[in-house]
Design an enzyme around this catalytic site. Structure first.
Site, PDB file in Angstrom:
ATOM      1  N   THR A  78      -5.599   5.262   9.302  1.00  0.00           N
ATOM      2  CA  THR A  78      -4.359   5.927   9.728  1.00  0.00           C
ATOM      3  C   THR A  78      -4.524   7.441   9.609  1.00  0.00           C
ATOM      4  O   THR A  78      -4.180   8.186  10.533  1.00  0.00           O
ATOM      5  CB  THR A  78      -3.173   5.450   8.869  1.00  0.00           C
ATOM      6  OG1 THR A  78      -3.013   4.046   9.073  1.00  0.00           O
ATOM      7  CG2 THR A  78      -1.886   6.171   9.247  1.00  0.00           C
ATOM      8  N   ASN A 159      -6.438  -5.005  17.158  1.00  0.00           N
ATOM      9  CA  ASN A 159      -6.227  -5.698  15.885  1.00  0.00           C
ATOM     10  C   ASN A 159      -5.426  -6.976  16.013  1.00  0.00           C
ATOM     11  O   ASN A 159      -5.433  -7.789  15.107  1.00  0.00           O
ATOM     12  CB  ASN A 159      -5.572  -4.752  14.877  1.00  0.00           C
ATOM     13  CG  ASN A 159      -4.426  -3.973  15.462  1.00  0.00           C
ATOM     14  OD1 ASN A 159      -4.576  -3.290  16.479  1.00  0.00           O
ATOM     15  ND2 ASN A 159      -3.273  -4.085  14.861  1.00  0.00           N
ATOM     16  N   GLN A 197     -11.284  -2.086  13.649  1.00  0.00           N
ATOM     17  CA  GLN A 197     -11.597  -3.513  13.709  1.00  0.00           C
ATOM     18  C   GLN A 197     -13.057  -3.763  14.078  1.00  0.00           C
ATOM     19  O   GLN A 197     -13.576  -4.857  13.868  1.00  0.00           O
ATOM     20  CB  GLN A 197     -10.700  -4.219  14.740  1.00  0.00           C
ATOM     21  CG  GLN A 197      -9.246  -4.310  14.352  1.00  0.00           C
ATOM     22  CD  GLN A 197      -9.011  -5.218  13.156  1.00  0.00           C
ATOM     23  OE1 GLN A 197      -9.757  -6.164  12.910  1.00  0.00           O
ATOM     24  NE2 GLN A 197      -7.984  -4.925  12.384  1.00  0.00           N
ATOM     25  N   THR A 255      -8.713  16.704  -3.944  1.00  0.00           N
ATOM     26  CA  THR A 255      -9.891  16.208  -4.654  1.00  0.00           C
ATOM     27  C   THR A 255     -10.344  14.898  -4.026  1.00  0.00           C
ATOM     28  O   THR A 255      -9.549  13.981  -3.872  1.00  0.00           O
ATOM     29  CB  THR A 255      -9.563  15.993  -6.143  1.00  0.00           C
ATOM     30  OG1 THR A 255      -9.064  17.215  -6.670  1.00  0.00           O
ATOM     31  CG2 THR A 255     -10.788  15.548  -6.925  1.00  0.00           C
ATOM     32  N   CYS A 351       0.523  -5.429  10.487  1.00  0.00           N
ATOM     33  CA  CYS A 351       0.908  -4.054  10.167  1.00  0.00           C
ATOM     34  C   CYS A 351       2.400  -3.822  10.353  1.00  0.00           C
ATOM     35  O   CYS A 351       2.981  -2.983   9.690  1.00  0.00           O
ATOM     36  CB  CYS A 351       0.121  -3.081  11.039  1.00  0.00           C
ATOM     37  SG  CYS A 351      -1.645  -3.185  10.711  1.00  0.00           S
TER      38      CYS A 351
HETATM   39  C1  LIG Z   1      -6.059  -1.445  10.039  1.00  0.00           C
HETATM   40  C2  LIG Z   1      -6.089  -0.632  11.269  1.00  0.00           C
HETATM   41  C3  LIG Z   1      -5.676   0.713  11.252  1.00  0.00           C
HETATM   42  C4  LIG Z   1      -5.101   1.377  10.020  1.00  0.00           C
HETATM   43  O1  LIG Z   1      -6.042   1.465   9.001  1.00  0.00           O
HETATM   44  P1  LIG Z   1      -5.615   1.896   7.506  1.00  0.00           P
HETATM   45  O2  LIG Z   1      -6.914   2.070   6.826  1.00  0.00           O
HETATM   46  O3  LIG Z   1      -4.796   0.766   6.985  1.00  0.00           O
HETATM   47  O4  LIG Z   1      -4.849   3.141   7.590  1.00  0.00           O
HETATM   48  C5  LIG Z   1      -5.776   1.420  12.424  1.00  0.00           C
HETATM   49  N1  LIG Z   1      -6.234   0.865  13.554  1.00  0.00           N
HETATM   50  C6  LIG Z   1      -6.630  -0.419  13.613  1.00  0.00           C
HETATM   51  C7  LIG Z   1      -7.151  -0.987  14.882  1.00  0.00           C
HETATM   52  C8  LIG Z   1      -6.557  -1.208  12.477  1.00  0.00           C
HETATM   53  O5  LIG Z   1      -6.937  -2.484  12.545  1.00  0.00           O
END
Ligand SMILES: *Cc1c(COP(=O)(O)O)cnc(C)c1O
Length: 408
Positions: A78, A159, A197, A255, A351
């Site tokens: 993210t 995803n 993914q 950090t 999500c």
């Molecule tokens: C899980 C996912 C995210 C978000 O990843 P985080 O590490 O949870 O922030 C973004 N894009 C895709 C396609 C995902 O599967």
């Protein structure tokens, strides 16, 4: 006959997150206790931390086939996506024209919400539609390009339904377009891909992919949560989205999560080394499981079906993804019943908060029955015996659920 409840969790939601691999935990441990230095400190304890951090950066760069300085460590995909989309687009904001961005209708919320934010900041955004299999047509991408286009974000693998986008074709189109644009003195189009993914199963060599930026995370490759990176090709200028002490070449102040990034790098390396073997194993397991669900329960597969693929054709679906509709059954009820049997699956997209709105991905592919869909995503620790147990449980609970639905 009623099956016996499994003592261990049968975890079939590896697209939501993966468990931490034991060998990854092992390399992380010293950085929580003995080696707790701040990598910016100049005494030995700090140097130990910064050395470990730079070794980790080099390991990640070796997997992505780029230079270490092109890797920015972040707290997950993210954040990488926010840095790529907002950080790049804001750096090219201009009053000379309305800058244009291309993305797809089936991106992860992280990309979609960043694009919505850009719209409030004066950008115009094209959300490319997808086929009923959840695939973007490269020809549509080419048509969407405008003289004002500055940036495109196209996910590598979806995803929810697991569709693999034609990134290689799209980047080839952009390479040609950018050549012409350079000659004409016009702004080039920078390409970012969300590969959260894809890592661990697909080719994430950024030179072959020919992308300018790539987002990946640790929590989907058996590494720690809240870790990841953004590959930023040398020469691409970004504005930071987090300000402070100037860590990560000024792009991500704060950090560094040394233990986390050491774990992320190890996890990515292990996943890359196991890739070919896992790809084969998981694909075979998945194809067998899909066939069982179709035959035994009349379930239907949503998204591309790679079982009909010719040898030379590129994969169109993630090897670990089964997105199935069970006609006459409420997906959410099925998920909860499976949970009672110690089986973890997702209703489409993990999500999104539980709610009544159908998933934007299923809407985009024109799925008529989004409420009866369940997503199973297999992983490194999934065994055939686990899936045999799931079949037994489904045999027991599906008739109950279908009867309930009829009584409604
Ligand atoms: C899980 C996912 C995210 C978000 O990843 P985080 O590490 O949870 O922030 C973004 N894009 C895709 C396609 C995902 O599967």
């Amino acid at each position: 006959m009623k099956p016996q409840k499994s003592k261990k969790v049968i975890y079939l939601d590896n697209a939501a997150t993966t468990p931490l691999a034991p060998e990854v935990l092992l390399v992380m441990q010293p950085f929580f206790t003995k080696e707790y230095g701040n990598p910016s400190s100049l005494y030995s304890l700090g140097v130990h931390a910064s050395t470990a951090l730079e070794v980790a950066r080099k390991e990640v760069a070796d997997v992505l086939k780029c230079r270490a300085k092109e890797i920015v460590f972040t707290a997950g995909a993210t954040e990488s996506i926010n840095l790529a989309v907002l950080g790049y687009c804001r750096s090219v904001r201009t009053s000379a024209f309305t800058p244009h961005v291309i993305t797809t209708a089936i991106e992860h919320e992280a990309v979609l919400e960043c694009c919505k934010q850009l719209e409030t900041e004066g950008f115009s955004v094209t959300y490319l539609p997808v086929s009923k299999d959840g695939l973007v047509d490269p020809k549509e991408f080419k048509k969407a390009l405008r003289p004002e286009t500055v940036f495109a974000s196209i996910m590598y693998a979806n995803n929810e339904v697991g569709s693999i986008q034609p990134i290689f074709q799209i980047s080839r189109i952009l390479r040609h377009a950018n050549q012409d644009r350079r000659q004409a003195g016009k702004h080039e189009v920078v390409l970012h891909s969300d590969a959260a993914q894809a890592a661990g199963y697909l080719d994430i060599n950024v030179q072959k992919l020919s992308v300018d930026m790539l987002s990946i995370n640790g929590s989907k490759v058996y590494g720690p949560k809240q870790t990841g990176c953004l590959f930023v090709r040398e020469g691409i200028g970004l504005q930071p989205i987090i300000f402070g002490g100037g860590q990560e070449r000024g792009l991500r102040s704060g950090t560094q999560n040394v233990a986390g990034f050491v774990g992320f790098a190890r996890a990515l390396k292990v996943a890359e080394n196991a890739k070919q073997k896992e790809l084969k194993r998981v694909t075979a397991l998945r194809d067998w499981f899909v066939a069982q669900l179709e035959k035994k329960f009349g379930a239907t597969l949503n998204g591309p079906d790679d079982r009909k693929l010719h040898l030379q054709e590129a994969r169109r679906r993630m090897p670990n993804n089964l997105h199935m509709s069970f006609p006459g059954v409420e997906g959410e009820a099925l998920m909860l019943y499976l949970d009672a049997w110690n089986i973890a699956v997702s209703t489409g997209s993990a999500c999104a908060e539980a709610g009544d709105k159908p998933s934007h991905v299923l809407t985009a592919i024109g799925n008529a029955e989004p409420e009866s869909a369940i997503r199973y995503t297999l992983g490194r620790y999934t065994l055939k015996t686990d899936l045999l147990y799931v079949l037994k449980v489904l045999d027991h609970i599906l008739p109950l659920l279908r009867n309930m639905k009829k009584l409604e």
